[in-house]
Design a protein around this motif. Structure first.
Motif, PDB file in Angstrom:
ATOM      1  N   MET A 138      39.712  56.324  33.238  1.00 37.68           N
ATOM      2  CA  MET A 138      40.409  55.566  32.198  1.00 37.68           C
ATOM      3  C   MET A 138      41.324  54.505  32.815  1.00 37.68           C
ATOM      4  SD  MET A 138      41.241  58.515  29.318  1.00 37.68           S
ATOM      5  CE  MET A 138      42.907  58.000  29.243  1.00 37.68           C
ATOM      6  N   TYR A 139      41.992  54.834  33.914  1.00 38.01           N
ATOM      7  CA  TYR A 139      42.861  53.873  34.594  1.00 38.01           C
ATOM      8  C   TYR A 139      42.058  52.687  35.128  1.00 38.01           C
ATOM      9  CZ  TYR A 139      45.790  51.823  38.206  1.00 38.01           C
ATOM     10  OH  TYR A 139      46.482  50.939  38.996  1.00 38.01           O
ATOM     11  N   ILE A 140      40.927  52.973  35.755  1.00 36.28           N
ATOM     12  CA  ILE A 140      40.100  51.898  36.313  1.00 36.28           C
ATOM     13  C   ILE A 140      39.539  51.018  35.205  1.00 36.28           C
ATOM     14  CG2 ILE A 140      37.938  51.451  37.553  1.00 36.28           C
ATOM     15  CD1 ILE A 140      38.640  53.959  39.263  1.00 36.28           C
ATOM     16  N   ILE A 141      39.065  51.626  34.119  1.00 39.65           N
ATOM     17  CA  ILE A 141      38.532  50.851  32.997  1.00 39.65           C
ATOM     18  C   ILE A 141      39.631  50.002  32.357  1.00 39.65           C
ATOM     19  CG2 ILE A 141      37.593  51.062  30.653  1.00 39.65           C
ATOM     20  CD1 ILE A 141      35.906  53.401  31.704  1.00 39.65           C
ATOM     21  N   ALA A 142      40.830  50.568  32.195  1.00 37.73           N
ATOM     22  CA  ALA A 142      41.938  49.816  31.603  1.00 37.73           C
ATOM     23  C   ALA A 142      42.338  48.642  32.489  1.00 37.73           C
ATOM     24  CB  ALA A 142      43.129  50.738  31.357  1.00 37.73           C
ATOM     25  N   THR A 143      42.407  48.862  33.791  1.00 36.81           N
ATOM     26  CA  THR A 143      42.756  47.787  34.713  1.00 36.81           C
ATOM     27  C   THR A 143      41.718  46.670  34.659  1.00 36.81           C
ATOM     28  OG1 THR A 143      43.820  49.377  36.175  1.00 36.81           O
ATOM     29  CG2 THR A 143      43.272  47.237  37.117  1.00 36.81           C
ATOM     30  N   PHE A 144      40.448  47.040  34.671  1.00 34.51           N
ATOM     31  CA  PHE A 144      39.382  46.053  34.583  1.00 34.51           C
ATOM     32  C   PHE A 144      39.439  45.330  33.245  1.00 34.51           C
ATOM     33  CE2 PHE A 144      35.084  44.872  33.282  1.00 34.51           C
ATOM     34  CZ  PHE A 144      34.735  44.030  34.313  1.00 34.51           C
ATOM     35  N   GLY A 145      39.655  46.068  32.165  1.00 32.19           N
ATOM     36  CA  GLY A 145      39.698  45.470  30.825  1.00 32.19           C
ATOM     37  C   GLY A 145      40.831  44.476  30.665  1.00 32.19           C
ATOM     38  N   ILE A 146      42.012  44.815  31.166  1.00 28.08           N
ATOM     39  CA  ILE A 146      43.150  43.902  31.087  1.00 28.08           C
ATOM     40  C   ILE A 146      42.866  42.628  31.875  1.00 28.08           C
ATOM     41  CG2 ILE A 146      45.557  43.595  31.817  1.00 28.08           C
ATOM     42  CD1 ILE A 146      45.952  46.582  31.110  1.00 28.08           C
ATOM     43  N   ARG A 158      42.543  38.874  30.228  1.00 31.65           N
ATOM     44  CA  ARG A 158      43.368  37.774  30.745  1.00 31.65           C
ATOM     45  C   ARG A 158      42.492  36.615  31.222  1.00 31.65           C
ATOM     46  NH1 ARG A 158      48.176  40.607  34.307  1.00 31.65           N
ATOM     47  NH2 ARG A 158      49.281  41.498  32.538  1.00 31.65           N
ATOM     48  N   THR A 159      41.362  36.925  31.833  1.00 26.30           N
ATOM     49  CA  THR A 159      40.457  35.877  32.298  1.00 26.30           C
ATOM     50  C   THR A 159      39.851  35.120  31.124  1.00 26.30           C
ATOM     51  OG1 THR A 159      39.938  37.153  34.273  1.00 26.30           O
ATOM     52  CG2 THR A 159      38.396  35.418  33.677  1.00 26.30           C
ATOM     53  N   LEU A 160      39.466  35.840  30.079  1.00 22.48           N
ATOM     54  CA  LEU A 160      38.892  35.184  28.904  1.00 22.48           C
ATOM     55  C   LEU A 160      39.892  34.278  28.206  1.00 22.48           C
ATOM     56  CD1 LEU A 160      36.773  38.007  27.222  1.00 22.48           C
ATOM     57  CD2 LEU A 160      35.947  36.009  28.457  1.00 22.48           C
ATOM     58  N   ASN A 161      41.156  34.653  28.189  1.00 21.45           N
ATOM     59  CA  ASN A 161      42.178  33.901  27.459  1.00 21.45           C
ATOM     60  C   ASN A 161      42.892  32.854  28.297  1.00 21.45           C
ATOM     61  OD1 ASN A 161      41.682  35.337  25.090  1.00 21.45           O
ATOM     62  ND2 ASN A 161      43.099  36.952  25.681  1.00 21.45           N
ATOM     63  N   TYR A 162      42.543  32.710  29.563  1.00 25.46           N
ATOM     64  CA  TYR A 162      43.234  31.761  30.438  1.00 25.46           C
ATOM     65  C   TYR A 162      42.800  30.342  30.121  1.00 25.46           C
ATOM     66  CZ  TYR A 162      44.805  29.319  34.599  1.00 25.46           C
ATOM     67  OH  TYR A 162      45.409  28.439  35.453  1.00 25.46           O
ATOM     68  N   GLU A 163      43.789  29.488  29.905  1.00 29.62           N
ATOM     69  CA  GLU A 163      43.529  28.062  29.703  1.00 29.62           C
ATOM     70  C   GLU A 163      44.422  27.285  30.663  1.00 29.62           C
ATOM     71  OE1 GLU A 163      44.023  26.907  25.654  1.00 29.62           O
ATOM     72  OE2 GLU A 163      42.733  28.506  24.921  1.00 29.62           O
ATOM     73  N   PRO A 164      43.844  26.663  31.676  1.00 32.56           N
ATOM     74  CA  PRO A 164      44.666  25.928  32.636  1.00 32.56           C
ATOM     75  C   PRO A 164      45.237  24.651  32.006  1.00 32.56           C
ATOM     76  CG  PRO A 164      42.353  25.600  33.106  1.00 32.56           C
ATOM     77  CD  PRO A 164      42.431  26.610  32.009  1.00 32.56           C
ATOM     78  N   ASP A 165      46.440  24.301  32.419  1.00 33.11           N
ATOM     79  CA  ASP A 165      47.077  23.075  31.958  1.00 33.11           C
ATOM     80  C   ASP A 165      46.817  22.004  33.011  1.00 33.11           C
ATOM     81  OD1 ASP A 165      48.538  21.223  30.592  1.00 33.11           O
ATOM     82  OD2 ASP A 165      50.491  22.152  30.995  1.00 33.11           O
ATOM     83  N   ILE A 166      45.699  21.328  32.882  1.00 33.10           N
ATOM     84  CA  ILE A 166      45.255  20.374  33.900  1.00 33.10           C
ATOM     85  C   ILE A 166      46.184  19.173  33.982  1.00 33.10           C
ATOM     86  CG2 ILE A 166      43.376  18.826  34.557  1.00 33.10           C
ATOM     87  CD1 ILE A 166      41.476  20.871  33.269  1.00 33.10           C
TER      88      ILE A 166
END
Length: 87
Positions: free
Chosen positions: A17-25, A29-37
């Protein structure tokens, strides 16, 4: 023997559960990242000095936490069994 098996199973489940939660978070975060170019265009530096891909932990740490958590869970289950037997 049942107590030790149950403690091993619970410890493994908690680690999974810890490994899955870490991967999921990290995935969310990767999906929601929007760089400010635009804001970063003026702040150009060499990649050699600034890039850090990530960190890794020792695999022995995961094994150590597995064993320690198993022992703690086994002791807790043993104490609960003793309390139930005395009632």
């Amino acid at each position: 023997m049942k107590t030790i098996r149950l403690a091993l199973l619970l410890s493994a489940a908690l680690h999974v559960m810890y490994i899955i939660a870490t991967f999921g978070i990290g995935f969310i975060r990767t999906l929601n990242y929007e760089p400010d170019i635009i804001a970063e265009a003026d702040n150009v530096t060499m990649f050699q000095n600034e890039v850090a891909i990530g960190t890794t932990g020792s695999p022995f740490y995961l094994g150590f936490t597995f064993i320690v958590l198993t022992v703690i869970l086994a002791l807790g289950l043993f104490i609960v069994q003793r309390i139930r037997q005395t009632r």
